[in-house]
Design an enzyme around this catalytic site. Sequence first.
Site, PDB file in Angstrom:
ATOM      1  N   CYS A   2       0.831  -1.190   0.000  1.00  0.00           N
ATOM      2  CA  CYS A   2       0.000   0.000   0.000  1.00  0.00           C
ATOM      3  C   CYS A   2       0.871   1.248   0.000  1.00  0.00           C
ATOM      4  O   CYS A   2       2.066   1.194  -0.227  1.00  0.00           O
ATOM      5  CB  CYS A   2      -0.895   0.014   1.239  1.00  0.00           C
ATOM      6  N   GLU A  78       4.025  -6.778   3.483  1.00  0.00           N
ATOM      7  CA  GLU A  78       3.467  -8.101   3.754  1.00  0.00           C
ATOM      8  C   GLU A  78       4.279  -8.763   4.868  1.00  0.00           C
ATOM      9  O   GLU A  78       5.505  -8.681   4.879  1.00  0.00           O
ATOM     10  CB  GLU A  78       3.530  -9.004   2.509  1.00  0.00           C
ATOM     11  N   SER A 363      10.630 -11.910  -7.731  1.00  0.00           N
ATOM     12  CA  SER A 363      11.794 -11.374  -8.431  1.00  0.00           C
ATOM     13  C   SER A 363      13.064 -12.013  -7.894  1.00  0.00           C
ATOM     14  O   SER A 363      13.110 -12.449  -6.742  1.00  0.00           O
ATOM     15  CB  SER A 363      11.854  -9.850  -8.242  1.00  0.00           C
TER      16      SER A 363
END
Length: 647
Positions: A2, A78, A363
């Site tokens: 966010c 997260e 990634s």
Amino acid sequence: MCGITGVFAFNEIGRFSLVRLAAATEALAHRGPDIGKLFNDYFVGLGHRRLSIVDLSSSGTQPMTDVSGRYTIVFNGEIYNYQTLKKELQGIDFQSDTDTEVLLYLYIKEGEKCLEKLNGFFAFAVYDNEEQEIFIARDRMGIKPLYYYQDEDKFLFSSEINSLLAYKIPKKINWAAIATYFQLSYIPASLSIFENVKKLEQGQFLKVRKRNLVQKTYYTPPKNYRKQEYNTISYENAQQKLVEILEDAVRLRLIADVPVGAFLSGGIDSSVVVALASRHTSQLNTFSIGYKNEPLFDETHYAKLVAEKFKTQHQVFELSNDDIFEAVIKVLPFFGEPFADSSAVPFFILSQKTKQKATVALSGDGGDELFAGYQKYAGAYKIRKGGFLVNLLANNTNLLAKFPQSRNSFWGNKFRQANRLALAAQLEEKARYWQLSSVLYEKDLAQLFLPDCIEKIEASEYNTLKNSLLDPIRTEEEVRAIGANDINDVLYADVQMVLSGDMLMKADFMSMAQALEVRVPFLDYRLVDFAFSLPESYKIDSKIKKKIVQDAFRSLLPKELYNRPKKGFDVPLAKGFKTVLRPLLEELFDPNFIEEQAIFQNSFIQNLKKRVLEGTNFDQAQVWTLLVFQYWWKRLDIQKEIPEEED
């Protein structure tokens, strides 16, 4: 994932900033397009923009307040182990299945010590309305950004400088940051381009109560290399341990209530991540960038081999040079301070394309810095070991300088690397590291800047900042004292400076510009700790870079991935400067504009522009660094702030 921002007013004057809280939050809308919400408690305001990843229901909306009404959190990131932590929090009636709520109650229970239990990436703030205190923390590796500003009336924070600017803070130029930017092409923490704006560093937290700000470091990677106190694990067992830790890191990062994919460049790191992810999901989407006009940089053949082996749903986005050049103008406004890693442009496009199929992408970032994957590590290793070739190059720098040097051709790049190695071989350890990290050498600053600007740089905290960044690099005396030299100190410095200030900043800003969450398994703190417990010999020798990673996964990956040069994620900007980007170059290098700025040597700029347009010898990275700065300066209309600053 966010965007967060907030105001902590110290008095009634500071409360005026609350009027701009909505605008500052809206400036983060691209980071969290799902919903925006504000919290106001007279002297404190918090803003949040949400990108829903876990528990997509409205119960996960932020700012989130606990059941007592005392604590309120805004959280960006997260927490991968939140389900485990949730089980440890006995007696709590959770209202959602979000990691945000778990984090809030973990902080309420354990305070700052909660940070030691978190496996994830984050920047979050918790407001305690009883103690009138704000607690703010950033993840161990600096994957998520956090900027803050303080004056006598208020404390402000945000995920982005552009959001902080919505509060109408003064734009006071930081000359130490400018000098550092033109050498490194980015501005490392804790500095920002503005003297009154700081970056919270990786692995740090701060507490604000009234006007008192306390800042502490809660995590740094282990510095085993300082005393040669390495893990005694055998090389074979170390390979097995690497696979175990990395696979668990990948597994954790597949947890989401939205589609998950993976970037697949065709290099070892991203291929390893895809290989391990395929063990835990049969529906993995993978994404690659291809270069139609630049076969030197194109690695899609190798990416396709990996995708076929692990049966992923693979997409290749073929880009022309014009596609890349036209994306430049879209990319530049997202950075609130100058940032000139040109690979941000293809990363932006890759994120844009990936977002069409996934909301989360894995990634391979971090593998090179932890395990010595870049060419500069091979150069530093060779210099430290010495020998005939290094001495030959070091004694022929004048000859090497006459050869064409460019990233855009095979031999041009070889001559460029040889010249950099030769110049670096003549320097002591700390100066060598700084030079190998730079696109413009320190000695050349006087050619670029006007004399009074050089004086401002010399009077700034530039040397203090530089010395702190170079602290992980041992001095010549330290090397002699322990009787060994070790590439681990270079890796450590890069993790602290380059990884957090450049690579991770690029990934965050370019992916979040598309509301795409990028997760980096190689930067699981367990793997970072493990990597810095291993000796140099496990990572690099005279024949191979990133040795343990290559060997640990050799039987798993296609053999074609081995024994080939690393191509990187570069951009052929030199061609764009003469075509699509020429109007921008003409505008930003205009002699009248340069004169008005009163920063640069106009003759130097005009000579550089002439060489660019004629296609004669120039460094495209230096041109891009200057172009980005000029665009930023004009976009934010910095010139209007100068008289106020001088008063």
